[in-house]
Design a protein around this motif. Structure first.
Motif, PDB file in Angstrom:
ATOM      1  N   ILE A  41      29.791   2.151 -14.718  1.00 34.46           N
ATOM      2  CA  ILE A  41      29.809   3.085 -13.595  1.00 34.46           C
ATOM      3  C   ILE A  41      30.126   4.486 -14.102  1.00 34.46           C
ATOM      4  O   ILE A  41      31.033   4.665 -14.911  1.00 34.46           O
ATOM      5  CB  ILE A  41      30.882   2.667 -12.562  1.00 34.46           C
ATOM      6  N   ILE A  42      29.380   5.485 -13.604  1.00 33.80           N
ATOM      7  CA  ILE A  42      29.687   6.896 -13.848  1.00 33.80           C
ATOM      8  C   ILE A  42      29.868   7.569 -12.497  1.00 33.80           C
ATOM      9  O   ILE A  42      29.015   7.434 -11.606  1.00 33.80           O
ATOM     10  CB  ILE A  42      28.579   7.612 -14.643  1.00 33.80           C
ATOM     11  N   VAL A  43      30.977   8.292 -12.354  1.00 33.54           N
ATOM     12  CA  VAL A  43      31.221   9.080 -11.154  1.00 33.54           C
ATOM     13  C   VAL A  43      31.187  10.553 -11.562  1.00 33.54           C
ATOM     14  O   VAL A  43      31.994  11.002 -12.383  1.00 33.54           O
ATOM     15  CB  VAL A  43      32.580   8.739 -10.506  1.00 33.54           C
ATOM     16  N   CYS A  44      30.246  11.281 -10.993  1.00 36.40           N
ATOM     17  CA  CYS A  44      30.149  12.719 -11.231  1.00 36.40           C
ATOM     18  C   CYS A  44      31.140  13.427 -10.309  1.00 36.40           C
ATOM     19  O   CYS A  44      31.176  13.151  -9.112  1.00 36.40           O
ATOM     20  CB  CYS A  44      28.737  13.207 -10.943  1.00 36.40           C
ATOM     21  N   LEU A  45      31.926  14.298 -10.900  1.00 37.19           N
ATOM     22  CA  LEU A  45      32.918  15.053 -10.136  1.00 37.19           C
ATOM     23  C   LEU A  45      32.345  16.432  -9.842  1.00 37.19           C
ATOM     24  O   LEU A  45      32.409  17.335 -10.670  1.00 37.19           O
ATOM     25  CB  LEU A  45      34.234  15.144 -10.912  1.00 37.19           C
ATOM     26  N   GLY A  46      31.721  16.563  -8.690  1.00 35.20           N
ATOM     27  CA  GLY A  46      31.166  17.836  -8.266  1.00 35.20           C
ATOM     28  C   GLY A  46      29.669  17.975  -8.448  1.00 35.20           C
ATOM     29  O   GLY A  46      29.003  17.149  -9.054  1.00 35.20           O
ATOM     30  N   ARG A  47      29.180  19.061  -7.894  1.00 38.17           N
ATOM     31  CA  ARG A  47      27.747  19.357  -7.838  1.00 38.17           C
ATOM     32  C   ARG A  47      27.117  19.534  -9.215  1.00 38.17           C
ATOM     33  O   ARG A  47      26.030  19.012  -9.468  1.00 38.17           O
ATOM     34  CB  ARG A  47      27.571  20.644  -7.006  1.00 38.17           C
ATOM     35  N   ILE A  48      27.774  20.261 -10.106  1.00 29.92           N
ATOM     36  CA  ILE A  48      27.171  20.578 -11.400  1.00 29.92           C
ATOM     37  C   ILE A  48      26.850  19.305 -12.175  1.00 29.92           C
ATOM     38  O   ILE A  48      25.724  19.118 -12.660  1.00 29.92           O
ATOM     39  CB  ILE A  48      28.090  21.485 -12.239  1.00 29.92           C
ATOM     40  N   SER A  49      27.807  18.408 -12.299  1.00 27.88           N
ATOM     41  CA  SER A  49      27.540  17.189 -13.075  1.00 27.88           C
ATOM     42  C   SER A  49      26.546  16.287 -12.346  1.00 27.88           C
ATOM     43  O   SER A  49      25.714  15.645 -12.978  1.00 27.88           O
ATOM     44  CB  SER A  49      28.827  16.450 -13.443  1.00 27.88           C
ATOM     45  N   ALA A  50      26.609  16.251 -11.007  1.00 26.56           N
ATOM     46  CA  ALA A  50      25.649  15.435 -10.254  1.00 26.56           C
ATOM     47  C   ALA A  50      24.225  15.960 -10.446  1.00 26.56           C
ATOM     48  O   ALA A  50      23.284  15.184 -10.609  1.00 26.56           O
ATOM     49  CB  ALA A  50      26.017  15.410  -8.778  1.00 26.56           C
ATOM     50  N   SER A  53      18.219  18.381  -7.834  1.00 25.63           N
ATOM     51  CA  SER A  53      18.321  18.939  -6.482  1.00 25.63           C
ATOM     52  C   SER A  53      19.443  18.283  -5.673  1.00 25.63           C
ATOM     53  O   SER A  53      19.470  18.391  -4.447  1.00 25.63           O
ATOM     54  CB  SER A  53      16.982  18.788  -5.748  1.00 25.63           C
ATOM     55  N   PHE A  54      20.376  17.634  -6.361  1.00 23.40           N
ATOM     56  CA  PHE A  54      21.477  16.930  -5.699  1.00 23.40           C
ATOM     57  C   PHE A  54      22.277  17.890  -4.824  1.00 23.40           C
ATOM     58  O   PHE A  54      22.641  18.985  -5.253  1.00 23.40           O
ATOM     59  CB  PHE A  54      22.397  16.303  -6.751  1.00 23.40           C
ATOM     60  N   ARG A  55      22.573  17.469  -3.598  1.00 22.20           N
ATOM     61  CA  ARG A  55      23.387  18.250  -2.664  1.00 22.20           C
ATOM     62  C   ARG A  55      24.665  17.463  -2.404  1.00 22.20           C
ATOM     63  O   ARG A  55      24.654  16.453  -1.705  1.00 22.20           O
ATOM     64  CB  ARG A  55      22.639  18.486  -1.348  1.00 22.20           C
ATOM     65  N   ILE A  56      25.758  17.938  -2.948  1.00 26.27           N
ATOM     66  CA  ILE A  56      27.018  17.198  -2.915  1.00 26.27           C
ATOM     67  C   ILE A  56      27.480  16.946  -1.478  1.00 26.27           C
ATOM     68  O   ILE A  56      28.005  15.869  -1.175  1.00 26.27           O
ATOM     69  CB  ILE A  56      28.112  17.904  -3.772  1.00 26.27           C
ATOM     70  N   THR A  57      27.270  17.897  -0.577  1.00 27.53           N
ATOM     71  CA  THR A  57      27.745  17.706   0.793  1.00 27.53           C
ATOM     72  C   THR A  57      26.950  16.638   1.529  1.00 27.53           C
ATOM     73  O   THR A  57      27.474  16.011   2.442  1.00 27.53           O
ATOM     74  CB  THR A  57      27.692  19.027   1.594  1.00 27.53           C
ATOM     75  N   SER A  98      27.265   7.727  -9.095  1.00 28.51           N
ATOM     76  CA  SER A  98      27.528   8.343  -7.802  1.00 28.51           C
ATOM     77  C   SER A  98      28.235   9.669  -8.060  1.00 28.51           C
ATOM     78  O   SER A  98      28.578   9.986  -9.190  1.00 28.51           O
ATOM     79  CB  SER A  98      28.399   7.419  -6.941  1.00 28.51           C
ATOM     80  N   ALA A  99      28.452  10.402  -6.998  1.00 24.84           N
ATOM     81  CA  ALA A  99      29.169  11.672  -7.122  1.00 24.84           C
ATOM     82  C   ALA A  99      30.116  11.817  -5.947  1.00 24.84           C
ATOM     83  O   ALA A  99      29.886  11.273  -4.864  1.00 24.84           O
ATOM     84  CB  ALA A  99      28.194  12.847  -7.142  1.00 24.84           C
ATOM     85  N   THR A 100      31.179  12.538  -6.189  1.00 26.95           N
ATOM     86  CA  THR A 100      32.106  12.922  -5.139  1.00 26.95           C
ATOM     87  C   THR A 100      32.458  14.385  -5.339  1.00 26.95           C
ATOM     88  O   THR A 100      32.057  15.002  -6.334  1.00 26.95           O
ATOM     89  CB  THR A 100      33.365  12.017  -5.126  1.00 26.95           C
ATOM     90  N   PHE A 101      33.200  14.924  -4.408  1.00 26.49           N
ATOM     91  CA  PHE A 101      33.585  16.327  -4.497  1.00 26.49           C
ATOM     92  C   PHE A 101      34.488  16.554  -5.705  1.00 26.49           C
ATOM     93  O   PHE A 101      35.327  15.720  -6.038  1.00 26.49           O
ATOM     94  CB  PHE A 101      34.329  16.748  -3.221  1.00 26.49           C
ATOM     95  N   HIS A 102      34.320  17.698  -6.348  1.00 24.77           N
ATOM     96  CA  HIS A 102      35.194  18.053  -7.464  1.00 24.77           C
ATOM     97  C   HIS A 102      36.607  18.239  -6.916  1.00 24.77           C
ATOM     98  O   HIS A 102      36.785  18.808  -5.832  1.00 24.77           O
ATOM     99  CB  HIS A 102      34.702  19.352  -8.108  1.00 24.77           C
ATOM    100  N   PRO A 103      37.615  17.744  -7.635  1.00 26.34           N
ATOM    101  CA  PRO A 103      38.986  17.905  -7.134  1.00 26.34           C
ATOM    102  C   PRO A 103      39.362  19.356  -6.811  1.00 26.34           C
ATOM    103  O   PRO A 103      40.095  19.597  -5.851  1.00 26.34           O
ATOM    104  CB  PRO A 103      39.845  17.331  -8.264  1.00 26.34           C
TER     105      PRO A 103
END
Length: 187
Positions: free
Chosen positions: A116-125, A132-136, A151-156
């Protein structure tokens, strides 16, 4: 592909982009090198640059708190960034800087072989999942790439600035916990 020792040595001596001229430290990554879960941010901030470790400032403390909710920590998840050197004034890393560093991250992923990889924020996603990933809109959604669930979640740091997004980030953590169980990932 380089082994861990040669990869880290190569990173520490990297001059592939202009970030090397202003860095205090190369922020290579932290955690077990056989982790089933990997977290990837965009780049080190001021505290990370000074200490040489990812996510050690206020955003890092929040990340630690978030991970503890689902019984994860730096001891059972690997944490890295797209770029290994701090962009000036914590700006977003430029595409050229990301391209100069992405090979190091790919080498780390190949050595770790996470489930599993979790991207923290828009840039890594955008770099790892979809340009064209849109974090929101797309946070918490799962895709499988080359046998790795991503997957991705919001950057802390975004959650520190906008606490209204924390409930959505909590849902993302619950989704991560479910994916860990589904895949049998070691934590």
């Amino acid at each position: 592909m380089l082994d861990w020792e040669n990869l880290e040595r190569t990173c520490m001596n990297c001059t592939n982009c202009g970030l090397c001229q202003t860095r205090h430290s190369v922020v290579f990554g932290v955690g077990p090198r056989n982790a089933d879960v990997m977290f990837i941010g965009e780049g080190p901030g001021e505290q990370e640059d000074l200490k040489g470790e990812p996510f050690v400032g206020p955003a890092g403390r929040l990340l630690d708190d978030m991970l503890s909710i689902i019984d994860l920590s730096r001891e059972n998840g690997y944490i890295a960034n797209i770029v290994k050197c701090r962009p000036p004034r914590n700006r977003d890393p430029l595409e050229t800087e990301q391209e100069a560093c992405i090979g190091y991250l790919r080498n780390q992923v190949a050595l770790i072989r996470p489930k599993i990889i979790v991207c923290l924020g828009r840039i890594s996603a955008q770099k790892l999942i979809d340009p064209s990933f849109r974090i929101t809109r797309q946070h918490g959604q799962w895709v499988e790439r080359n046998g790795i669930w991503m997957s991705a979640t919001f950057h802390p740091s975004a959650l520190l600035r906008d606490v209204s997004k924390r409930p959505e980030a909590f849902d993302d953590l619950m989704s991560l916990r479910a994916k860990i169980r589904e895949t049998g990932a070691r934590v």
